[in-house]
Design a protein around this motif. Structure first.
Motif, PDB file in Angstrom:
ATOM      1  N   TRP A  78       0.812  -1.211   0.000  1.00 15.82           N
ATOM      2  CA  TRP A  78       0.000   0.000   0.000  1.00 15.82           C
ATOM      3  C   TRP A  78       0.853   1.272   0.000  1.00 15.82           C
ATOM      4  N   ALA A  79       2.176   1.127  -0.068  1.00 15.25           N
ATOM      5  CA  ALA A  79       3.035   2.319  -0.131  1.00 15.25           C
ATOM      6  C   ALA A  79       2.753   3.079  -1.428  1.00 15.25           C
ATOM      7  N   LEU A  80       2.820   4.403  -1.371  1.00 16.57           N
ATOM      8  CA  LEU A  80       2.524   5.196  -2.565  1.00 16.57           C
ATOM      9  C   LEU A  80       3.681   5.130  -3.562  1.00 16.57           C
ATOM     10  N   PRO A  81       3.370   5.089  -4.867  1.00 19.25           N
ATOM     11  CA  PRO A  81       4.445   5.158  -5.859  1.00 19.25           C
ATOM     12  C   PRO A  81       5.045   6.565  -5.861  1.00 19.25           C
ATOM     13  N   ALA A  82       6.261   6.704  -6.347  1.00 19.17           N
ATOM     14  CA  ALA A  82       6.908   8.019  -6.378  1.00 19.17           C
ATOM     15  C   ALA A  82       6.229   8.946  -7.378  1.00 19.17           C
ATOM     16  N   LYS A  83       5.680   8.356  -8.452  1.00 16.85           N
ATOM     17  CA  LYS A  83       5.022   9.191  -9.470  1.00 16.85           C
ATOM     18  C   LYS A  83       3.960   8.397 -10.217  1.00 16.85           C
ATOM     19  N   LEU A  84       3.113   9.141 -10.936  1.00 16.40           N
ATOM     20  CA  LEU A  84       2.053   8.485 -11.702  1.00 16.40           C
ATOM     21  C   LEU A  84       2.628   7.934 -13.004  1.00 16.40           C
ATOM     22  N   ASP A  85       1.973   6.894 -13.502  1.00 23.70           N
ATOM     23  CA  ASP A  85       2.456   6.193 -14.678  1.00 23.70           C
ATOM     24  C   ASP A  85       1.938   6.875 -15.951  1.00 23.70           C
ATOM     25  N   THR A  86       2.530   8.006 -16.285  1.00 23.53           N
ATOM     26  CA  THR A  86       2.168   8.712 -17.510  1.00 23.53           C
ATOM     27  C   THR A  86       3.323   9.607 -17.920  1.00 23.53           C
ATOM     28  N   ALA A  87       3.446   9.859 -19.229  1.00 24.17           N
ATOM     29  CA  ALA A  87       4.529  10.720 -19.713  1.00 24.17           C
ATOM     30  C   ALA A  87       4.051  12.161 -19.836  1.00 24.17           C
ATOM     31  N   HIS A  88       2.825  12.434 -19.400  1.00 22.90           N
ATOM     32  CA  HIS A  88       2.224  13.756 -19.523  1.00 22.90           C
ATOM     33  C   HIS A  88       3.082  14.842 -18.870  1.00 22.90           C
ATOM     34  N   LYS A  89       3.204  15.985 -19.556  1.00 26.75           N
ATOM     35  CA  LYS A  89       3.943  17.111 -18.996  1.00 26.75           C
ATOM     36  C   LYS A  89       2.960  18.000 -18.238  1.00 26.75           C
ATOM     37  N   PRO A  90       3.167  18.215 -16.929  1.00 27.61           N
ATOM     38  CA  PRO A  90       2.206  18.984 -16.135  1.00 27.61           C
ATOM     39  C   PRO A  90       1.983  20.386 -16.714  1.00 27.61           C
ATOM     40  N   ASP A  91       0.701  20.799 -16.787  1.00 24.10           N
ATOM     41  CA  ASP A  91       0.337  22.084 -17.366  1.00 24.10           C
ATOM     42  C   ASP A  91      -0.463  22.862 -16.314  1.00 24.10           C
ATOM     43  N   ALA A  92       0.198  23.844 -15.704  1.00 22.48           N
ATOM     44  CA  ALA A  92      -0.420  24.579 -14.595  1.00 22.48           C
ATOM     45  C   ALA A  92      -1.654  25.364 -15.040  1.00 22.48           C
ATOM     46  N   ALA A  93      -1.660  25.870 -16.282  1.00 24.92           N
ATOM     47  CA  ALA A  93      -2.808  26.646 -16.754  1.00 24.92           C
ATOM     48  C   ALA A  93      -4.043  25.739 -16.841  1.00 24.92           C
ATOM     49  N   ALA A  94      -3.859  24.536 -17.384  1.00 23.13           N
ATOM     50  CA  ALA A  94      -4.971  23.570 -17.419  1.00 23.13           C
ATOM     51  C   ALA A  94      -5.354  23.197 -15.988  1.00 23.13           C
ATOM     52  N   GLY A  95      -4.361  23.129 -15.097  1.00 28.26           N
ATOM     53  CA  GLY A  95      -4.605  22.760 -13.708  1.00 28.26           C
ATOM     54  C   GLY A  95      -5.456  23.770 -12.971  1.00 28.26           C
ATOM     55  N   GLU A  96      -5.354  25.039 -13.360  1.00 22.42           N
ATOM     56  CA  GLU A  96      -6.167  26.074 -12.700  1.00 22.42           C
ATOM     57  C   GLU A  96      -7.653  25.782 -12.908  1.00 22.42           C
ATOM     58  N   LYS A  97      -8.014  25.309 -14.104  1.00 22.80           N
ATOM     59  CA  LYS A  97      -9.422  24.970 -14.386  1.00 22.80           C
ATOM     60  C   LYS A  97      -9.854  23.763 -13.566  1.00 22.80           C
ATOM     61  N   VAL A  98      -8.977  22.754 -13.516  1.00 23.07           N
ATOM     62  CA  VAL A  98      -9.293  21.559 -12.716  1.00 23.07           C
ATOM     63  C   VAL A  98      -9.517  21.979 -11.265  1.00 23.07           C
ATOM     64  N   TYR A  99      -8.656  22.866 -10.779  1.00 17.13           N
ATOM     65  CA  TYR A  99      -8.766  23.306  -9.388  1.00 17.13           C
ATOM     66  C   TYR A  99     -10.137  23.949  -9.133  1.00 17.13           C
ATOM     67  N   ALA A 100     -10.524  24.866 -10.032  1.00 17.01           N
ATOM     68  CA  ALA A 100     -11.793  25.576  -9.850  1.00 17.01           C
ATOM     69  C   ALA A 100     -12.964  24.592  -9.840  1.00 17.01           C
ATOM     70  N   GLU A 101     -12.900  23.583 -10.705  1.00 17.59           N
ATOM     71  CA  GLU A 101     -14.007  22.636 -10.816  1.00 17.59           C
ATOM     72  C   GLU A 101     -14.028  21.584  -9.704  1.00 17.59           C
TER      73      GLU A 101
END
Ligand code: HEC
Ligand code: HEC
Length: 286
Positions: free
Chosen positions: A177-200
């Motif tokens: 049950w230990a957490l992995p160090a990172k998620l299994d995706t090559a996606h590059k984090p996008d803070a601008a897209a993240g602002e919308k996710v945050y609001a929603e």
């Protein structure tokens, strides 16, 4: 012995020697690639028992009488740090903000088994640290306050409690049950897209300005020295646990919102704060 017999014996010896040398060459060539005993044992140690490990932390009230009081206190400190260790809280968080139900819930960062996996290497210390040092780190970096000293009642209660909920977990077992160090995706984090996710998906609880309940940034939040102040770790936490009991974001959305949250201002971690001692509040404390 006549000459013929002597020649025959010599020939036989030659054949045996050549054959022996051939056999020996196998040992010789295989020797350099054999791993050291430690390297051979460690992978076994870390993979073998994992699948069979049961997630069944004992209840604090079931601790043996001699340690029950300490175990109960440790449990209470994690759940309500402001009430049970008020001199060691420097912001609006409590240990349970990240370690729900005294760290026994799989719905946030579990502390079950932690006591069996320390001492452990710590990147921020560049050496291995024991469980007490890790606890001090969590006070200093997440609750933004001078941590309890090793011989304090608070620290000893936390150690007793954490040891108790790791009962029956083999030393240095790898915890499924230990957490992995990172998620299994090559996606590059996008803070601008993240602002919308945050609001929603986040602002309804954590506030438009991150100062909701619990806060995610600003003066009431964890410091920039927290291990959550890292886009990969925060994305894993978000993907697994947020919103509580309704975590539905994709790995990509989780990375985006983590990048947005990570870029917001938060209290600065001062290394001096991490020294064990009294209950001095951080300058950012409320
Ligand atoms: C803002 C979130 C946050 C708060 C608050 C917090 N922690 Fe943590 N804690 C983490 C994260 C993230 C990890 C896992 C990554 C790491 O090892 O730092 C962790 C790991 C730990 C571990 C090691 C677990 C393991 O298996 O390696 C212990 C022990 C711990 N915390 C104790 C505490 C205690 C005690 C408190 C209260 C004083 C506390 N934490 C408050 C975020 C937090
Ligand atoms: C329904 C309310 C709710 C929503 C929506 C929600 N959270 Fe939380 N969040 C909580 C609560 C409550 C906690 C404290 C731990 C717990 O109870 O599970 C928490 C804890 C956290 C923590 C760790 C402690 C802290 O305050 O720093 C982080 C990080 C976090 N949430 C991020 C997010 C993100 C990112 C989102 C949006 C994807 C989100 N949360 C959506 C209620 C919510």
């Amino acid at each position: 012995m006549n000459n013929r017999n002597l020649l025959f014996t010599l020939a036989l010896c030659c054949i045996l020697l050549t054959f022996g040398a051939w056999i020996l060459s196998f040992f010789h060539y295989s020797a350099p690639v054999r791993q050291s005993p430690v390297a051979q044992v460690l992978p076994n140690l870390q993979t073998a028992p994992a699948a069979e490990l049961k997630y069944a932390p004992p209840r604090p009230q079931d601790a043996p009488e001699a340690i029950r009081e300490a175990v109960m206190l440790g449990y209470n400190i994690i759940n309500d740090t402001a009430q049970y260790a008020p001199e060691h809280v420097g912001n609006e968080l409590t240990c349970a903000t990240c370690h729900l139900e005294g760290g026994t819930s799989k719905g946030s960062i579990s502390l079950v088994g932690a006591a069996a996996t320390f001492p452990k290497f710590s990147a921020s210390h560049a050496t291995s640290i024991d469980l007490a040092q890790k606890i001090q780190d969590c006070f200093a970096r997440n609750l933004n306050v001078a941590p309890p000293a090793h011989d304090s009642r608070t620290m000893q209660a936390l150690l007793a409690y954490l040891q108790w909920i790791s009962k029956d977990i083999p030393v240095y077992a790898s915890l499924p049950w230990a957490l992995p160090a990172k998620l299994d995706t090559a996606h590059k984090p996008d803070a601008a897209a993240g602002e919308k996710v945050y609001a929603e998906s986040c602002a309804s609880c954590h506030g438009d300005a991150g100062d909701g309940s619990p806060p995610l940034w600003g003066k009431g939040a964890y410091s920039d020295g927290s291990t959550l102040h890292n886009i990969d770790t925060l994305a894993v936490f978000t993907h697994r646990f947020m919103p509580p009991e309704a975590a539905t974001l994709t790995p990509e959305q989780s990375l985006d919102v983590a990048a947005y949250v990570d870029a917001q201002p938060r209290p600065h971690f001062e290394a001096a704060q991490s020294h064990a001692g009294g209950g001095k509040k951080s300058p950012q404390g409320k």
